[in-house]
Scaffold this active site. Structure first.
Site, short mmCIF file in Angstrom:
data_model
loop_
_atom_site.label_atom_id
_atom_site.label_comp_id
_atom_site.label_asym_id
_atom_site.label_seq_id
_atom_site.Cartn_x
_atom_site.Cartn_y
_atom_site.Cartn_z
N SER A 42 -24.74 -7.60 4.66
CA SER A 42 -23.96 -8.71 4.10
C SER A 42 -22.97 -9.33 5.08
O SER A 42 -22.52 -10.45 4.86
CB SER A 42 -23.23 -8.29 2.83
OG SER A 42 -22.15 -7.44 3.13
N LYS A 82 -15.74 -7.27 3.69
CA LYS A 82 -15.93 -8.70 3.40
C LYS A 82 -14.87 -9.51 4.14
O LYS A 82 -13.90 -8.99 4.64
CB LYS A 82 -15.80 -8.98 1.89
CG LYS A 82 -16.78 -8.23 1.02
CD LYS A 82 -18.21 -8.67 1.24
CE LYS A 82 -19.16 -7.82 0.41
NZ LYS A 82 -20.54 -8.00 0.78
#
Length: 175
Positions: A42, A82
């Site tokens: 990701s 993230k």
């Protein structure tokens, strides 16, 4: 075999040095820095699956997460890596593959052209107080604030990544 008084003193000094080093390492690891392993794709291409990153645990006691920071998010079952996109009170929107925060187009130099073009329309959403909007750099596959992770509580952000420390050929600052 008996040790001389000089040897005993040297041995005790050596043990004391080891104890101090272990204590210092424990304090640094517990309160200042820790490591985490990147799981999944990701954050490609910024961070790769299997890389070990060092993160700063104390920075957010002094300051708050800033837009663009790559953070470690601790949830009960799993931790996530993230990028902070929106801070409390920001309005986040993605239109025609472009990111807008508070109505202004954001430059995302960390994204590949492919990742930017894979970013689907989203929002606009306002980030509630005490929460953050985060996304992975590999927008087409990232579980983030758009699709399952939701807004992130400030308390869930446990640090900012600073360095890739493994594998050694990838060693360097995160951006």
């Amino acid at each position: 075999m008996r040790l001389s008084e000089q040897s005993k003193k040297e041995w005790l000094e050596w043990l004391k040095a080891i104890a101090v080093a272990i204590t210092l390492a424990f304090i640094l690891r517990t309160f200042f820095f820790a490591t985490s392993i990147v799981e999944g794709a990701s954050m490609d291409p910024t961070l790769q699956n299997g890389e070990r990153v060092m993160f700063n645990k104390i920075v957010y006691y002094i300051d708050e997460p800033a837009r663009g920071d790559i953070v470690i998010i601790e949830r009960p079952v799993k931790s996530y890596v993230k990028r902070v996109i929106g801070q409390p009170g920001d309005t986040v929107e993605i239109r025609e593959h472009e990111l807008y925060v508070n109505g202004e187009k954001e430059t995302q130099g960390y994204l590949t052209e492919e990742a930017a073009s894979a970013t689907r329309d989203f929002g606009p959403v306002e980030v509630p107080e005490g929460k953050y909007f985060v996304m992975g750099d590999n927008r087409s596959i990232s579980k983030d604030s758009r699709n399952g992770l939701g807004f992130v509580e400030e308390e869930e952000i446990i640090g900012r990544t600073e360095l890739v420390i493994y594998p050694l050929n990838q060693w360097g600052l995160t951006n």
